[in-house]
Design an enzyme around this catalytic site. Structure first.
Site, PDB file in Angstrom:
ATOM      1  N   ALA A 151       0.919  -1.321  -0.105  1.00  0.00           N
ATOM      2  CA  ALA A 151       0.036   0.056  -0.076  1.00  0.00           C
ATOM      3  C   ALA A 151       0.773   1.407   0.099  1.00  0.00           C
ATOM      4  O   ALA A 151       0.623   2.182  -0.789  1.00  0.00           O
ATOM      5  CB  ALA A 151      -0.972  -0.034   1.229  1.00  0.00           C
ATOM      6  N   TYR A 152       1.736   1.285   0.990  1.00  0.00           N
ATOM      7  CA  TYR A 152       2.887   2.438   0.834  1.00  0.00           C
ATOM      8  C   TYR A 152       3.301   2.601  -0.284  1.00  0.00           C
ATOM      9  O   TYR A 152       3.348   3.734  -0.950  1.00  0.00           O
ATOM     10  CB  TYR A 152       4.080   1.965   2.010  1.00  0.00           C
ATOM     11  CG  TYR A 152       5.218   3.031   1.816  1.00  0.00           C
ATOM     12  CD1 TYR A 152       6.402   2.731   0.949  1.00  0.00           C
ATOM     13  CD2 TYR A 152       5.297   4.076   2.449  1.00  0.00           C
ATOM     14  CE1 TYR A 152       7.355   3.456   0.857  1.00  0.00           C
ATOM     15  CE2 TYR A 152       6.312   4.944   2.259  1.00  0.00           C
ATOM     16  CZ  TYR A 152       7.237   4.625   1.488  1.00  0.00           C
ATOM     17  OH  TYR A 152       8.521   5.226   1.333  1.00  0.00           O
ATOM     18  N   ALA A 153       4.148   1.526  -1.151  1.00  0.00           N
ATOM     19  CA  ALA A 153       4.595   1.855  -2.472  1.00  0.00           C
ATOM     20  C   ALA A 153       3.859   2.247  -3.642  1.00  0.00           C
ATOM     21  O   ALA A 153       3.827   3.033  -4.628  1.00  0.00           O
ATOM     22  CB  ALA A 153       5.146   0.371  -3.025  1.00  0.00           C
TER      23      ALA A 153
END
Ligand SMILES: NC(=O)C1=CN([C@@H]2O[C@H](COP(=O)(O)OP(=O)(O)OC[C@H]3O[C@@H](n4cnc5c(N)ncnc54)[C@H](OP(=O)(O)O)[C@@H]3O)[C@@H](O)[C@H]2O)C=CC1
Ligand SMILES: Nc1nc2c(c(=O)[nH]1)N=C([C@H](O)[C@@H](O)CO)CN2
Length: 240
Positions: A151-153
């Protein structure tokens, strides 16, 4: 050429944001920062003349409260560095839907809404200084993805795409660029085996430290001919 107009750095209570704020103040810039936790370093920044604003971008109302405060207090801006970030993993989350929302909220919605809201202030700043700058702190994983921070990426990839769109929308007076580090500095609780593994992911096998990011920020602010581009700070990781 040092800017006369103030530069905003979000999430500058520690690490790269804090180092960037100190470096820009030392160069004579007017600096505004946002923070959530009031650490001792916030008092240090205030003693250096930095305007320190509490702001939490995890909600739309938090983003809009920050926007309103800046719009009420300033008539021009020299730039904004979107540095505020949470590096959350799927492993540390019990609800992946909330994780994805949280990552996109802080890394995409907040910069998007702030950039749109501050266009007039940035154009006014460019009139005074000759140019204004937006810098998005993205990440090497925009290129390669991440199996542990999915999700961060994805949200940093969204931020990287904002660089392209806003560069087109705000030219020629406002430049918009990304800085994409891989490893800059470890966190204090990173285990030795994690550190060794992370260092071996790049050709140069080093933890460059926050000043590597500060140099990139200063390069972009001094550049007169860069927009819609990314400065990759990754020690040759792409060739490993
Ligand atoms: N460190 C590294 O090796 C790498 C860093 N990057 C990127 O570079 C930038 C700087 O990294 P680093 O210094 O490690 O960042 P940090 O992890 O130290 O985060 C910076 C600040 O973001 C603030 N923040 C987090 N969530 C929110 C929120 N919802 N609203 C407002 N502020 C928030 C925090 O403020 P507070 O502490 O006050 O709560 C924190 O101090 C980040 O964008 C990061 O993703 C990319 C690749 C590698
Ligand atoms: N907001 C943050 N983003 C990232 C951090 C961090 O500490 N805070 N750290 C990394 C790692 O250094 C990674 O690049 C290498 O392990 C990535 N993003």
């Amino acid at each position: 050429m040092t800017r006369k107009m103030p530069i905003i750095i979000t999430g500058a209570g520690q690490r790269l944001g804090l180092a960037s704020a100190k470096a820009l103040v030392a160069k004579g810039y007017q600096v505004i920062i946002t923070y959530r936790k009031k650490r001792e370093d916030i008092h240090v920044l205030e003693s250096l003349g930095v305007v320190c604003i509490p702001a939490d971008f995890s909600t739309l109302s938090g983003v809009d409260a920050f926007i309103e405060q800046i719009q009420n207090q300033y008539t021009a801006l020299g730039g904004i560095i979107h540095n505020a970030s949470e590096w959350d993993s799927e492993e540390s989350s019990t609800d992946t839907a909330l994780l994805m929302e949280k990552m996109w909220q802080v890394h995409v919605l907040a910069p998007y809404r702030i950039n749109l809201a501050f266009e007039t202030l940035l154009r006014a700043g460019a009139t005074q200084d000759g140019q204004a700058d937006i810098i998005h702190m993205t990440d090497y994983v925009v290129e390669k993805g991440s199996d542990k921070h999915i999700a961060y990426a994805s949200s940093k990839a969204g931020l990287a795409n904002l660089t392209l769109s806003f560069a087109k929308r705000f030219a020629p007076h406002i430049s918009v660029n990304s800085i994409a580090p891989s490893l800059l500095m470890f966190n204090h609780d990173d285990e030795p085996e994690y550190r060794t593994k992370a260092l071996n992911k790049s050709l140069l096998r080093k933890e460059p430290g926050e000043q590597e990011g500060v140099l990139a920020v200063q390069y972009i602010l001094n550049s007169r001919y860069m927009t819609g581009r990314t400065l990759s700070l990754d020690g040759g990781r792409h060739l490993v």
